[in-house]
Design a protein around this motif. Structure first.
Motif, PDB file in Angstrom:
ATOM      1  N   LYS A 173     -17.227  16.472 -22.461  1.00 50.50           N
ATOM      2  CA  LYS A 173     -17.564  17.796 -23.492  1.00 50.50           C
ATOM      3  C   LYS A 173     -16.277  17.895 -23.950  1.00 50.50           C
ATOM      4  N   GLY A 174     -16.763  18.183 -25.348  1.00 51.82           N
ATOM      5  CA  GLY A 174     -15.415  17.948 -26.047  1.00 51.82           C
ATOM      6  C   GLY A 174     -15.115  20.134 -26.624  1.00 51.82           C
ATOM      7  N   GLY A 175     -15.438  20.538 -26.162  1.00 50.45           N
ATOM      8  CA  GLY A 175     -14.701  22.091 -26.252  1.00 50.45           C
ATOM      9  C   GLY A 175     -13.168  22.799 -26.092  1.00 50.45           C
ATOM     10  N   HIS A 176     -12.528  21.761 -25.379  1.00 49.03           N
ATOM     11  CA  HIS A 176     -11.283  22.049 -25.241  1.00 49.03           C
ATOM     12  C   HIS A 176     -10.544  21.384 -26.753  1.00 49.03           C
ATOM     13  N   LEU A 177     -11.204  20.510 -27.370  1.00 46.93           N
ATOM     14  CA  LEU A 177     -10.134  20.007 -28.844  1.00 46.93           C
ATOM     15  C   LEU A 177     -10.102  21.163 -29.851  1.00 46.93           C
ATOM     16  N   GLU A 178      -9.228  21.262 -30.001  1.00 47.57           N
ATOM     17  CA  GLU A 178      -9.831  22.245 -31.923  1.00 47.57           C
ATOM     18  C   GLU A 178     -10.425  21.671 -32.394  1.00 47.57           C
ATOM     19  N   ASP A 184     -19.587  16.500 -28.665  1.00 46.43           N
ATOM     20  CA  ASP A 184     -19.908  16.096 -27.135  1.00 46.43           C
ATOM     21  C   ASP A 184     -20.517  14.833 -26.949  1.00 46.43           C
ATOM     22  N   TRP A 185     -19.876  13.774 -26.803  1.00 43.73           N
ATOM     23  CA  TRP A 185     -20.379  12.332 -26.069  1.00 43.73           C
ATOM     24  C   TRP A 185     -21.095  11.868 -25.256  1.00 43.73           C
ATOM     25  N   LEU A 186     -22.305  11.633 -25.302  1.00 38.62           N
ATOM     26  CA  LEU A 186     -23.248  10.631 -24.364  1.00 38.62           C
ATOM     27  C   LEU A 186     -22.952   9.553 -24.207  1.00 38.62           C
ATOM     28  N   VAL A 187     -22.221   9.015 -23.416  1.00 38.10           N
ATOM     29  CA  VAL A 187     -22.062   7.400 -23.008  1.00 38.10           C
ATOM     30  C   VAL A 187     -22.998   6.444 -21.662  1.00 38.10           C
ATOM     31  N   THR A 188     -23.796   5.776 -22.577  1.00 34.58           N
ATOM     32  CA  THR A 188     -24.272   4.947 -21.717  1.00 34.58           C
ATOM     33  C   THR A 188     -23.704   2.868 -21.992  1.00 34.58           C
ATOM     34  N   ARG A 189     -24.330   2.755 -21.059  1.00 34.95           N
ATOM     35  CA  ARG A 189     -24.503   1.531 -20.914  1.00 34.95           C
ATOM     36  C   ARG A 189     -25.112   0.285 -22.406  1.00 34.95           C
ATOM     37  N   HIS A 190     -25.820   1.399 -22.737  1.00 38.18           N
ATOM     38  CA  HIS A 190     -26.609   0.748 -24.258  1.00 38.18           C
ATOM     39  C   HIS A 190     -25.937   1.600 -25.138  1.00 38.18           C
ATOM     40  N   GLY A 191     -25.032   2.042 -25.575  1.00 33.87           N
ATOM     41  CA  GLY A 191     -24.493   2.679 -26.030  1.00 33.87           C
ATOM     42  C   GLY A 191     -24.006   4.242 -26.229  1.00 33.87           C
ATOM     43  N   HIS A 192     -23.922   5.067 -27.818  1.00 34.56           N
ATOM     44  CA  HIS A 192     -23.040   6.371 -27.118  1.00 34.56           C
ATOM     45  C   HIS A 192     -24.318   7.107 -28.087  1.00 34.56           C
ATOM     46  N   GLN A 193     -23.992   8.233 -28.117  1.00 37.65           N
ATOM     47  CA  GLN A 193     -24.346   9.264 -29.278  1.00 37.65           C
ATOM     48  C   GLN A 193     -23.254  10.343 -29.260  1.00 37.65           C
ATOM     49  N   ALA A 194     -23.333  11.141 -30.046  1.00 35.41           N
ATOM     50  CA  ALA A 194     -22.469  13.090 -30.693  1.00 35.41           C
ATOM     51  C   ALA A 194     -23.959  13.727 -30.555  1.00 35.41           C
ATOM     52  N   PHE A 195     -23.862  15.020 -29.855  1.00 33.10           N
ATOM     53  CA  PHE A 195     -24.538  15.999 -30.225  1.00 33.10           C
ATOM     54  C   PHE A 195     -22.750  17.110 -30.459  1.00 33.10           C
ATOM     55  N   SER A 196     -23.432  17.289 -31.797  1.00 36.37           N
ATOM     56  CA  SER A 196     -22.274  18.389 -32.912  1.00 36.37           C
ATOM     57  C   SER A 196     -22.930  19.523 -32.977  1.00 36.37           C
ATOM     58  N   ASP A 197     -21.876  20.620 -32.660  1.00 32.36           N
ATOM     59  CA  ASP A 197     -22.730  22.061 -33.108  1.00 32.36           C
ATOM     60  C   ASP A 197     -21.890  22.993 -34.148  1.00 32.36           C
ATOM     61  N   LEU A 224     -38.251  15.007 -18.296  1.00 36.47           N
ATOM     62  CA  LEU A 224     -37.208  14.126 -19.301  1.00 36.47           C
ATOM     63  C   LEU A 224     -36.474  12.985 -20.069  1.00 36.47           C
ATOM     64  N   ALA A 225     -35.758  13.161 -21.075  1.00 39.54           N
ATOM     65  CA  ALA A 225     -35.052  11.784 -21.470  1.00 39.54           C
ATOM     66  C   ALA A 225     -34.164  12.272 -21.065  1.00 39.54           C
ATOM     67  N   LEU A 226     -32.809  11.289 -21.119  1.00 40.48           N
ATOM     68  CA  LEU A 226     -31.439  11.734 -20.923  1.00 40.48           C
ATOM     69  C   LEU A 226     -31.405  12.564 -21.912  1.00 40.48           C
ATOM     70  N   PRO A 227     -31.450  11.519 -23.176  1.00 40.37           N
ATOM     71  CA  PRO A 227     -30.435  12.542 -24.566  1.00 40.37           C
ATOM     72  C   PRO A 227     -31.590  13.861 -24.619  1.00 40.37           C
ATOM     73  N   GLU A 228     -32.451  14.542 -23.809  1.00 41.06           N
ATOM     74  CA  GLU A 228     -33.275  15.051 -24.422  1.00 41.06           C
ATOM     75  C   GLU A 228     -33.198  15.963 -23.958  1.00 41.06           C
ATOM     76  N   ALA A 229     -32.289  15.606 -22.522  1.00 33.68           N
ATOM     77  CA  ALA A 229     -32.446  16.687 -21.286  1.00 33.68           C
ATOM     78  C   ALA A 229     -31.023  16.938 -21.652  1.00 33.68           C
ATOM     79  N   VAL A 230     -29.965  16.546 -22.630  1.00 27.72           N
ATOM     80  CA  VAL A 230     -29.215  16.915 -23.147  1.00 27.72           C
ATOM     81  C   VAL A 230     -28.688  17.617 -24.608  1.00 27.72           C
ATOM     82  N   ALA A 231     -30.103  17.604 -24.994  1.00 23.61           N
ATOM     83  CA  ALA A 231     -29.785  18.237 -26.281  1.00 23.61           C
ATOM     84  C   ALA A 231     -30.355  19.995 -25.490  1.00 23.61           C
ATOM     85  N   ARG A 232     -31.268  19.885 -24.222  1.00 20.47           N
ATOM     86  CA  ARG A 232     -32.090  21.387 -24.558  1.00 20.47           C
ATOM     87  C   ARG A 232     -31.326  21.938 -23.117  1.00 20.47           C
TER      88      ARG A 232
END
Length: 262
Positions: A173-178, A184-197, A224-232
């Motif tokens: 979770k990237g909330g502490h960064l300026e 936020d980065w979701l990282v698995t053994r299959h790759g990574h996905q950014a969630f930005s707002d 829910l699949a992990l990416p969908e659960a993260v998004a919700r």
């Protein structure tokens, strides 16, 4: 059948974080909340002034009482506090084959330490391998990986390093960064996905980590699949920030309301 979600965490007397936030989030998102309380904190929006640890055998008994009778579809782990608690939780969850969301709670919003330094090793060795996903913020990611993080790229590298410690996924979770954007980065053994707002500027952010983790566990327990659960879960926290009731003189709690229908 309703998804049964067990929250293993500390109690927040102010109601904004911990077990209280877990129960609210799980309930509003349509799950059935159960609890195993690990510690009682004297806490409000101004900070934590005292902590009373629950005896390890009582923590284990709470976990067994819920799982043996009601059953469980997903588990959220929050504040554990010390090595004895970590070990007893790990023992109690051995062989429990449901998604586990581990929120490595180390410091309260007001700055109070919520875990012993010697307990960090036990957390890494005993609980990380059990976790479907771990949800560290930047200070927690730094503590767990002993790396420096100055930007989102550093956070991604640290999350990938933490993945090697045993969890099946890392949600960093990237909330502490300026910056005006929060990534936020979701990282698995299959790759990574950014969630930005875009960043929501507010002092009423108490319990965001607890709420995100319990909302994520609820989503996984509901299938829910992990990416969908993260998004919700992220949408639920963002709505909570936007609709915070404005309580307290310090870091106030979120607002807990059902998400709009898609």
């Amino acid at each position: 059948m309703i998804a049964r979600i067990l929250a293993i965490a500390g109690s927040d007397s102010g109601g904004g974080a911990g077990i209280q936030a877990d129960i609210k989030a799980i309930t509003v998102l349509g799950g059935y909340a159960m609890t195993a309380v690990t510690a009682i904190t004297v806490q409000n929006t101004l900070g934590v002034s005292a902590i009373h640890a629950v005896p390890p055998e009582i923590i284990a008994a709470q976990i067994r009482a819920c799982i043996d009778d009601i059953g469980v579809d997903a588990i959220k782990i929050g504040m554990l506090g010390n090595e004895a608690t970590i070990n007893v939780v790990a023992d109690a969850l051995s062989g429990v084959n449901v998604p586990i969301v581990l929120d490595p709670v180390m410091v309260a919003k007001g700055g109070a330490a919520l875990i012993d330094e010697e307990a960090v090793w036990a957390l890494m060795q005993r609980l990380l391998p059990l976790a479907r996903v771990i949800t560290p913020n930047v200070p927690e990611l730094i503590a767990l990986t002993e790396t420096e993080i100055e930007d989102s790229a550093d956070m991604l590298l640290a999350a990938q390093e933490l993945l090697n410690a045993g969890p099946r996924a890392v949600l960093a979770k990237g909330g502490h960064l300026e910056g005006d954007m929060v990534t936020d980065w979701l990282v698995t053994r299959h790759g990574h996905q950014a969630f930005s707002d875009t960043r929501i500027e507010t002092r009423h952010s108490h319990g965001t980590g607890c709420t995100l983790a319990s909302a994520l566990a609820c989503g996984l327990g509901q299938g829910l699949a992990l990416p969908e659960a993260v998004a919700r879960a992220r949408a639920f926290v963002r709505q909570g920030l936007e609709r915070a009731p404005g309580l307290g003189k310090g870091h106030g709690p979120l607002g807990f309301f059902p998400l709009p229908s898609p």
